[in-house]
Design an enzyme around this catalytic site. Structure first.
Site, PDB file in Angstrom:
ATOM      1  N   CYS A  54       0.823  -1.238  -0.042  1.00 46.49           N
ATOM      2  CA  CYS A  54      -0.039  -0.224  -0.053  1.00 46.49           C
ATOM      3  C   CYS A  54       0.919   1.304   0.034  1.00 46.49           C
ATOM      4  O   CYS A  54       1.858   1.256   0.397  1.00 46.49           O
ATOM      5  CB  CYS A  54      -0.873   0.111   1.137  1.00 46.49           C
ATOM      6  SG  CYS A  54      -2.121  -1.233   1.281  1.00 46.49           S
ATOM      7  N   GLU A  56       0.911   3.792   1.862  1.00 45.28           N
ATOM      8  CA  GLU A  56       1.203   4.020   3.416  1.00 45.28           C
ATOM      9  C   GLU A  56       2.464   3.504   3.612  1.00 45.28           C
ATOM     10  O   GLU A  56       3.444   4.149   4.482  1.00 45.28           O
ATOM     11  CB  GLU A  56       0.125   3.841   4.250  1.00 45.28           C
ATOM     12  CG  GLU A  56      -1.170   4.712   4.147  1.00 45.28           C
ATOM     13  CD  GLU A  56      -2.136   3.907   3.474  1.00 45.28           C
ATOM     14  OE1 GLU A  56      -3.334   4.036   3.722  1.00 45.28           O
ATOM     15  OE2 GLU A  56      -1.793   3.448   2.303  1.00 45.28           O
ATOM     16  N   TYR A 125      -3.785  -6.364  18.747  1.00 45.57           N
ATOM     17  CA  TYR A 125      -2.353  -7.163  19.221  1.00 45.57           C
ATOM     18  C   TYR A 125      -1.370  -5.986  19.155  1.00 45.57           C
ATOM     19  O   TYR A 125      -1.444  -5.320  18.126  1.00 45.57           O
ATOM     20  CB  TYR A 125      -2.043  -8.143  18.575  1.00 45.57           C
ATOM     21  CG  TYR A 125      -0.837  -8.794  18.634  1.00 45.57           C
ATOM     22  CD1 TYR A 125      -0.245  -9.490  19.948  1.00 45.57           C
ATOM     23  CD2 TYR A 125       0.295  -8.682  17.635  1.00 45.57           C
ATOM     24  CE1 TYR A 125       1.106 -10.030  20.063  1.00 45.57           C
ATOM     25  CE2 TYR A 125       1.458  -9.102  17.821  1.00 45.57           C
ATOM     26  CZ  TYR A 125       2.136  -9.699  19.373  1.00 45.57           C
ATOM     27  OH  TYR A 125       3.123 -10.303  19.244  1.00 45.57           O
TER      28      TYR A 125
END
Length: 226
Positions: A54, A56, A125
């Site tokens: 991606c 990002e 998590y």
């Protein structure tokens, strides 16, 4: 929360790059990320059926390659007029692990907003070995008081704070001032136990804070100016 002036620079950079992408289906999303010195790094996604990265994540790599170590704000925008878009689940997890205090630009009803990445991935998590360095934000008006040691405590609501070293960042400071510091202790207090003036100030800063809010009283010190 509404983007500050510095955050809007990141959003504008992502949207401008997205508008330049044309009709190449291999590159359909642009991202921009800003470090603690105010530098902005841009990147695009690399689509591939095997799971290309991606935009990002590519932007995180570009920033790291340029020597950036701590990132403040990230934004992504889609091509063909799609505008600001939120990150996918994988990107949210990577951002949380590597930059646990980064602000993420997302579209909202009244225009762009920025959210702490933890708010975009609740009850998740957390990868303990990622070693993401912490950032602790102050309003720029407290710069002199924090640097001089005059101000050594602050009250926060709905902000996870842990004892340990962190980079103190002064939001929207014209010179992107930041300093190395340490969170010494985090205690608990209640909104109703504060004096009226302090309570009014906090309510103005946290408009959605309930009257029975539990607060964090944070003690800190500056370690060194850079």
């Amino acid at each position: 929360m509404e983007p500050l002036r510095a955050d809007r620079r990141v959003i504008d950079a992502a949207e401008a790059l997205a508008r330049s992408l044309g009709d190449n289906d291999n590159h359909t999303v642009a991202a921009a990320v800003m470090d603690v010195d105010g530098r902005i790094y841009q990147a695009v996604n690399v689509y591939h059926f095997t799971g290309g990265p991606c935009a990002e994540l590519v932007a995180l790599g570009v920033a790291a390659a340029a020597g950036a170590k701590q990132l403040l704000t990230i934004a992504a925008a889609g091509d063909r007029g799609r505008g600001l878009i939120p990150p996918c689940g994988r990107c949210r997890q990577v951002l949380l692990d590597h930059h646990p205090d980064i602000l993420v630009a997302v579209p909202a009803e009244k225009g762009p907003a920025v959210r702490p990445v933890r708010k975009l991935l609740p009850d998740t998590y957390f990868y303990p070995d990622a070693q993401g360095r912490r950032i602790f934000r102050f309003n720029k008006r407290y710069h002199d008081a924090v640097i001089s040691g005059e101000k050594t405590t602050t009250i926060r609501w709905d902000e996870p704070v842990e004892a340990g070293t962190a980079t103190f960042v002064f939001e929207d400071h014209p010179e992107f001032a930041h300093v190395e510091g340490e969170i010494i202790a985090v205690g608990q207090t209640r909104l109703k136990d504060l004096d009226a003036e302090h309570a009014r100030g906090l309510k103005a800063h946290y408009p959605s804070m309930p009257d029975d809010a539990e607060l964090s009283r944070v003690s800190f010190r500056v370690l060194g100016v850079r």
